[in-house]
Design an enzyme around this catalytic site. Structure first.
Site, PDB file in Angstrom:
ATOM      1  N   HIS D 164       4.008  -0.553 -10.446  1.00 10.85           N
ATOM      2  CA  HIS D 164       3.744  -1.102  -9.116  1.00 10.85           C
ATOM      3  C   HIS D 164       3.931  -2.628  -9.127  1.00 10.85           C
ATOM      4  O   HIS D 164       4.572  -3.205  -8.240  1.00 10.85           O
ATOM      5  CB  HIS D 164       2.316  -0.726  -8.700  1.00 10.85           C
ATOM      6  CG  HIS D 164       1.824  -1.348  -7.432  1.00 10.85           C
ATOM      7  ND1 HIS D 164       1.689  -0.644  -6.257  1.00 10.85           N
ATOM      8  CD2 HIS D 164       1.430  -2.611  -7.146  1.00 10.85           C
ATOM      9  CE1 HIS D 164       1.233  -1.453  -5.302  1.00 10.85           C
ATOM     10  NE2 HIS D 164       1.073  -2.659  -5.825  1.00 10.85           N
ATOM     11  N   ARG D 177      -0.475 -11.481  -0.834  1.00 14.00           N
ATOM     12  CA  ARG D 177      -1.261 -10.249  -0.723  1.00 14.00           C
ATOM     13  C   ARG D 177      -2.645 -10.411  -1.328  1.00 14.00           C
ATOM     14  O   ARG D 177      -2.858 -11.195  -2.250  1.00 14.00           O
ATOM     15  CB  ARG D 177      -0.529  -9.081  -1.382  1.00 14.00           C
ATOM     16  CG  ARG D 177      -0.360  -9.280  -2.851  1.00 14.00           C
ATOM     17  CD  ARG D 177       0.122  -8.033  -3.557  1.00 14.00           C
ATOM     18  NE  ARG D 177       0.093  -8.327  -4.983  1.00 14.00           N
ATOM     19  CZ  ARG D 177       0.393  -7.480  -5.935  1.00 14.00           C
ATOM     20  NH1 ARG D 177       0.797  -6.261  -5.645  1.00 14.00           N
ATOM     21  NH2 ARG D 177       0.308  -7.828  -7.210  1.00 14.00           N
TER      22      ARG D 177
END
Lengths: 255, 255, 255, 255, 255
Positions: D164, D177
């Site tokens: 990821h 983020r």
């Protein structure tokens, strides 16, 4: 019972709109004379086919938690059906109603059980007709089929539909049925439509169809099953526009 | 407790409508005298069987977030049950209520546990009756069965239902139960209906039934479980129409 | 913290009703004096155990999009709990509240971790008690278990619950927990109830329990998780009945 | 952009409440002078950190069918965040708003990509920072992970999160983020939070993350994705409190 | 029909907002003169491209239970589209409408069928254009693709999309289609958009696409299919602002 299929040779593709209505709370407070006018207007519209479209009305009041009645509007051109619904919604009764669901489908010639593909069942079907008298109940069951159904080879789907037909055929004298196709026009893939006087027989038919593999391919359609009663147009309108005896008593009541 | 099965020989197919109601906020504002009139009217209707239909009333207020009460209307002809519900909805109390759910089912003779198919269990069932006294609680659990259930051969379903019966039978002296079939008439397939004084015993019964394979075939039915209390008709109506002491205080209050 | 388990020997089966409320928009418009009266009434009811029932109140306002507070009403007889809820709903504050959810459960003696079945864990559990001081947070997590869970042999379920207990035990000094059983009485199977001052520890506990096989058997319960704050009864009522400073400014405002 | 991570050394566990609001229909009818007062009050509250809590405001009006704006309230103590939300709901603008969703999460130090477990990626992440300028868009994607995810051994989850991170890292210069953990506090397990000026780059990032196995473990979280715009506090408040030119025309209009 | 692709060389990434509206009940009560003003204002806004954004309007009234119309607002910058929607919602007609759904997507160059990856189909697609005349119907089908789709290797997805294109190409002369990408911006992954005069042909196209493996990867998107009619801007606005003949009769009526 007048249906599209029986009106001589229909054009093969005929659209149906099934708008489902709930009476608004305010409707109960309308005066008797206003409701009489509303009833006259509703009967006049339902009895006179407007250009290109005709409609039936069915009562679900007392059988359904959210719907009081629904229409089945049929037209060769979807625009005519759309205009019919808009016209209905502009009437006094239509304005006293809330539209709570809408199904859209189209009738097509039989796809699986045809003289070429399944001659024996085709001729059996053609020889079988509804003999149950003027039907009192209507049931609408919208269906969506799973991707697995659509991914099966045509021959496998044909074989399942032959089984379906085989399972159904003995019930058809007491259960009239029609089929509308919806894929791409509605969240459902099919609207199955039934009229009958024999609710127990109808129940047994649906149980019989749950026992064959085709049932495993049914998934939620986004619409609810509808069970209603069939009346003459004036009767149906009267059910919706009438105030019963209890109403008389409550004239002076605060709720 | 008066039930269909005990009224001598009932006709085999009996419809039940279960309309579920919430009292409208306005209902609380009705005057005492209006509510007294409403109570009288409601008791009169519930106590006198109208032609072809009879109803029970159950209280869910205080046990359910959205429902205050429900009826169980039974009739040999579904039209009579429909008319009963419409009549109820025209009463003062009915007009103060919002219809929030409706279940439709039909009773049928036992399908699996019969003298022919399962003689031992059949006679055990016939020898077992409810001995729990006037029951204070009612539970309605609507059930839908998965396509896998319906696709099993009859013998496999019989064997599962024998296991189900075996698991249930010791609870039946304290839990009265009835079964309605719905397939094709409602989104559910079955309405299981229970009356008991022994809620813990009932809870243990449902846990016991969760531990057998049949439970794996249950899928959401589109309806919620209902738990309510059973009262005499005048008591039940009183619960819905009464204003308690707190109400007296608030007469002058702005909320 | 007073809990059922600590009040000497409780009777084994104790019902809990968890009604969840949202304040109505109108509530904000009630006068200060009406709200003061409402607060007095609410405190009086919550502080004095009515016959057979007692209740706690928890605040979710500011932590939950739809709920402002909930009660946990406990009674040996479900009718007493039902009457308590109905009585609450008749108070000024109750009438200014909308009931948006209801959970129903019953406490039972431990089923898996008992002296007979799992003596070591049982005595560990018995030696472990909450040491976290007066807890400030409450969390209610309703759970439904899948058919696969119920179909497992008792020994397999015991072994999973031993693992569950093993995973939980080190958190129990900072997280107080209670369990209610619901099967057959509610859509859920269990209500897990927690009180803590250590939200991060509680979060780690739930993560730890997600990592063991038992978690794979949890399915949606029909209820939402509740996170709230714990206050003394007068404080909690004050939160719901008070108007803050901002309110003073807006007296003359049109919205 | 001021974020928790950049304010020197934050305490490791920081709570976030994300209340989502819709303006009430009545809000549009408030007078200009009332709305000016409301705007002043809202700006004053948002600009001055109250003890222990700070909030950002984001506009979703014109991008979302049900939400007009949302806050992100951060506090070391959840009670402070709760009080902030309650205070907001007591303001003129807050009272003109309906709370339609609430997410609750907590920030934690990175669990998988740490110097010990994944040193190379950890230092890559530490060297990568957002370079996209003052971001104009915010996206909140709440996530729940399936039981299968939680049941995987730690090493397998580490390996998926490395993948990821590998997949994400090239997008981080243009997409800022943050991650909040929710398990046990909210129906979701994680709230992923993004700010960007490059919506197409963000879209490509999410597509890239859909192509790795971790995506197969995501299940519905009970919350909807939020896409909004970022403004200075006075600008954002102005959007909500202003009447545009069209409003002038309609002063005399009946709808 | 004017579309983005045909206006010379468009910039590659173009956003679309699709807000879906229901007329409020109050709208019907607005005076004729107010509605005339509203119609003039709406036509003026729709006909004059505002800086950076343009919109189409489609009628779903009479075909949809909850929606009366929807817009498709296109802009190179999402902020311009957002501002367009906000401007619309400030108009007389916009204020008489309730926003009930919103879809957000972005057009991108073809990903799979390109000169490099699939030269034959690419040139076939380029040679195929819509020849069906001014289309009367619009259909919007939002799609979400399952994790399994995204996890497939690029080559497998290419092969499925080649099959999809092969299956579609013969329908394209009578069905105009466009595609918007949504991943990360909306709950859906794609908005498929169609215009046609041949509803039966369109239905057959969707059935054909249900029969290929790609269909097995479609999962619920959180949005409903939309079927509407296409009109000139003045006509469409007229449909929404007009009172039909029935309206005349009801002037004096109480409902």
């Amino acid at each position: 019972m007048e249906t599209a299929e029986r009106n001589g040779k229909p054009r093969p593709d005929r659209f149906a709109l099934i708008p489902v209505f709930r009476l608004k709370p305010e409707w109960r407070n309308a005066s008797s004379s206003f409701r009489d006018m509303a009833a006259d207007e509703a009967v006049r519209i339902l009895q006179n086919e407007t250009p290109g479209a005709a409609a039936n009305i069915y009562i679900t009041q007392g059988l359904n938690a959210s719907a009081d009645y629904f229409l089945r509007v049929r037209a060769y051109d979807l625009l005519d059906a759309q205009n019919y619904v808009k016209k209905w919604m502009g009437t006094k009764l239509g304005r006293g109603s809330e539209l709570i669901d809408m199904m859209i489908g189209v009738s097509k010639p039989r796809h699986y059980i045809t003289p070429e593909r399944s001659p024996h069942l085709d001729s059996q079907l053609n020889r079988t007709s509804y003999e149950g008298g003027r039907p009192g109940f209507v049931i609408v069951i919208p269906i969506k089929k799973s991707p697995k159904w659509w991914a099966m080879p045509e021959s496998a789907r044909l074989s399942e539909m032959e089984r379906h037909t085989h399972q159904s055929i003995s019930y058809l004298p007491s259960v009239h049925r029609e089929l509308y196709h919806c894929t791409g026009l509605d969240e459902a893939d099919f609207i199955t439509y039934f009229e009958t006087n024999d609710l127990m027989g109808f129940h047994e038919l649906v149980v019989a169809l749950a026992r064959i593999p085709e049932y495993e391919f049914q998934i939620p359609s986004g619409h609810n099953l509808l069970l209603g009663t069939i009346h003459s147009i004036p009767e149906a309108v009267q059910v919706l526009c009438d105030q019963d005896a209890a109403q008389q008593e409550r004239t002076a009541a605060p709720v």
